[in-house]
Each structure stands twice: as structure tokens, then as C-alpha cells.
Enzyme design. Structure first.
Site, short mmCIF file in Angstrom:
data_model
loop_
_atom_site.label_atom_id
_atom_site.label_comp_id
_atom_site.label_asym_id
_atom_site.label_seq_id
_atom_site.Cartn_x
_atom_site.Cartn_y
_atom_site.Cartn_z
N GLU A 64 0.79 -1.36 -0.02
CA GLU A 64 -0.03 -0.06 0.01
C GLU A 64 0.86 1.34 -0.20
O GLU A 64 0.35 2.24 -0.08
CB GLU A 64 -0.84 0.06 1.31
CG GLU A 64 -2.09 -0.99 1.14
CD GLU A 64 -1.74 -2.32 1.16
OE1 GLU A 64 -1.10 -2.70 2.08
OE2 GLU A 64 -2.45 -2.98 0.23
N HIS A 94 4.91 -14.48 -2.67
CA HIS A 94 4.42 -13.25 -2.42
C HIS A 94 5.66 -12.43 -2.21
O HIS A 94 5.47 -11.07 -2.85
CB HIS A 94 3.68 -13.23 -1.13
CG HIS A 94 2.28 -13.09 -1.36
ND1 HIS A 94 1.51 -14.35 -1.48
CD2 HIS A 94 1.41 -12.33 -1.25
CE1 HIS A 94 0.19 -14.04 -1.73
NE2 HIS A 94 0.17 -12.92 -1.50
N1 RBF Z 1 3.66 -6.67 3.87
C1 RBF Z 1 4.86 -6.38 4.29
O1 RBF Z 1 4.80 -5.22 4.40
N2 RBF Z 1 5.69 -7.27 4.66
C2 RBF Z 1 5.47 -8.81 4.48
O2 RBF Z 1 6.45 -9.36 4.67
C3 RBF Z 1 4.25 -9.10 3.88
N3 RBF Z 1 4.01 -10.20 3.66
C4 RBF Z 1 2.72 -10.94 3.24
C5 RBF Z 1 2.77 -12.06 2.98
C6 RBF Z 1 1.49 -12.43 2.27
C7 RBF Z 1 1.33 -13.97 2.18
C8 RBF Z 1 0.42 -11.56 2.13
C9 RBF Z 1 -0.76 -12.01 1.58
C10 RBF Z 1 0.78 -10.27 2.37
C11 RBF Z 1 2.06 -9.90 3.05
N4 RBF Z 1 2.04 -8.50 3.10
C12 RBF Z 1 3.44 -8.30 3.77
C13 RBF Z 1 0.89 -7.30 3.03
C14 RBF Z 1 0.95 -6.69 1.67
O3 RBF Z 1 1.86 -5.64 1.74
C15 RBF Z 1 -0.47 -5.86 1.65
O4 RBF Z 1 -1.01 -5.17 2.61
C16 RBF Z 1 -1.60 -7.12 1.28
O5 RBF Z 1 -1.28 -7.93 0.38
C17 RBF Z 1 -2.92 -6.20 1.06
O6 RBF Z 1 -2.84 -5.63 -0.13
#
Ligand code: RBF
Length: 157
Positions: A64, A94
Site C-alpha cells: 500500500e 508473495h
Molecule cells: N506486507 C509487508 O509489508 N511485509 C511482508 O512481509 C508481507 N508479507 C505478506 C505475505 C503474504 C502472504 C500476504 C498475502 C501479504 C503480505 N504483506 C506483507 C501485506 C501486503 O503488503 C499487503 O498489505 C496485502 O497484500 C494487501 O494488499
């Protein structure tokens, strides 16, 4: 390491007390992103930025960050944005999708807005590597991101 820290010394040639900075912080891995925020905030204050001219915004995750950065640069009074996040590799793909999207998204906001937007996002294989870069043995990348936008503002003026 930390070439940027070596080069930003002494007084800035521009009056930073009149500049406004937005810091956008991802809530994912907040035990890492909070020290990154503290590093950015303190670096701005040390450089002469007024606390009333530092806007903090939180986003759910690093994905975001580009949209929130765009909302920030669209505000006329904002001179630069610092994006802070931490993506730690998991068992699925991811990691690659998020890192690539965030890096590309932040670059697009830089070029479209003509304002400096720093990529202060850690992309690490594990939590220890992240901690080492959020106030540990490899410094604080939030500090470096703040010094980067200051240098870019100086370059622009
Ligand atoms: N957001 C992060 O800032 N750091 C992460 O390590 C991270 N890992 C994620 C792993 C998975 C499997 C998912 C689905 C999301 C992750 N996100 C992470 C959240 C991502 O940045 C975002 O907020 C979501 O995908 C919603 O758009």
C-alpha cells in the site's frame, strides 16, 4: 556502507525548517518498521526540520506504500515522502510480487510527481537481517532514507 551518511554533513544549504515531509509506514512487521520510523524522524529533526512539518501516515502493508505516497505528494505543501516497510521472505512467491510492485510503484510516484520519494523498504530473507538494518549492526535504513530525500531536495534547489 552508509555512503549517504558520510556525505550529509554540517548545515544544509537550504532552510529545512520551511520544508514539509511525509513519512508513510507499513504496519506489517511493525517491530521493524517502528525503529525505521524513529530513525527517519530523528534524522529529519537533527537536520533542522520542524516536528510540526513531519506528517506520519500508516498503511496496512508495504504493497500500500505507493498509493499512500501518491496521496501525500498530491498535497501541495508536501516536499518529499519517505516510504518505510519491511518485507520478509516467506514460503510462497508473495515476497517477489510485493517487493517488485513496491519498488516499481514508488519509482513511478517519484517520476510522476517530480518530488523525492524514498524507498526505505527492507527486503530480507529473515527477521535477523531486518533487525540488523533497523538500528542494528548495519545501521538504520530509515535514517538513510530521510537523508536521501534531504539530499534530493538540496539537489533540486
Ligand atoms: N506486507 C509487508 O509489508 N511485509 C511482508 O512481509 C508481507 N508479507 C505478506 C505475505 C503474504 C502472504 C500476504 C498475502 C501479504 C503480505 N504483506 C506483507 C501485506 C501486503 O503488503 C499487503 O498489505 C496485502 O497484500 C494487501 O494488499
Amino acid at each position: 556502507m552508509a555512503g549517504i551518511l558520510k556525505t550529509v554533513t554540517g548545515k544544509s544549504k537550504i532552510d529545512l525548517s520551511k520544508k514539509t515531509f511525509a513519512i508513510v509506514v507499513a504496519e506489517w512487521n511493525e517491530e521493524i518498521t517502528e525503529p525505521l520510523y524513529q530513525g527517519s524522524y530523528q534524522s529529519l529533526i537533527k537536520a533542522g526540520v520542524k516536528s510540526k512539518n513531519i506528517i506520519r501516515k500508516s498503511v496496512p502493508g508495504s504493497f500500500e506504500l505507493p498509493l499512500a505516497a501518491q496521496w501525500m505528494v498530491d498535497q501541495k505543501e508536501v516536499d518529499a515522502v519517505i516510504c518505510l516497510g519491511c518485507v520478509i521472505q516467506g514460503e510462497t512467491a508473495h515476497f517477489d510480487y510485493i517487493c517488485q510492485a513496491v519498488a516499481y510503484g514508488i519509482m513511478k510516484v517519484n517520476l510522476k510527481s517530480n518530488k523525492p520519494v524514498a524507498f526505505g523498504v527492507l527486503t530480507t530473507l529473515n527477521k535477523k537481517q531486518a533487525m540488523d538494518r533497523a538500528g542494528g549492526k548495519h545501521g538504520n535504513k530509515g535514517e538513510e532514507a530521510a537523508l536521501t530525500v534531504i539530499k534530493m531536495i538540496e539537489l533540486q534547489n
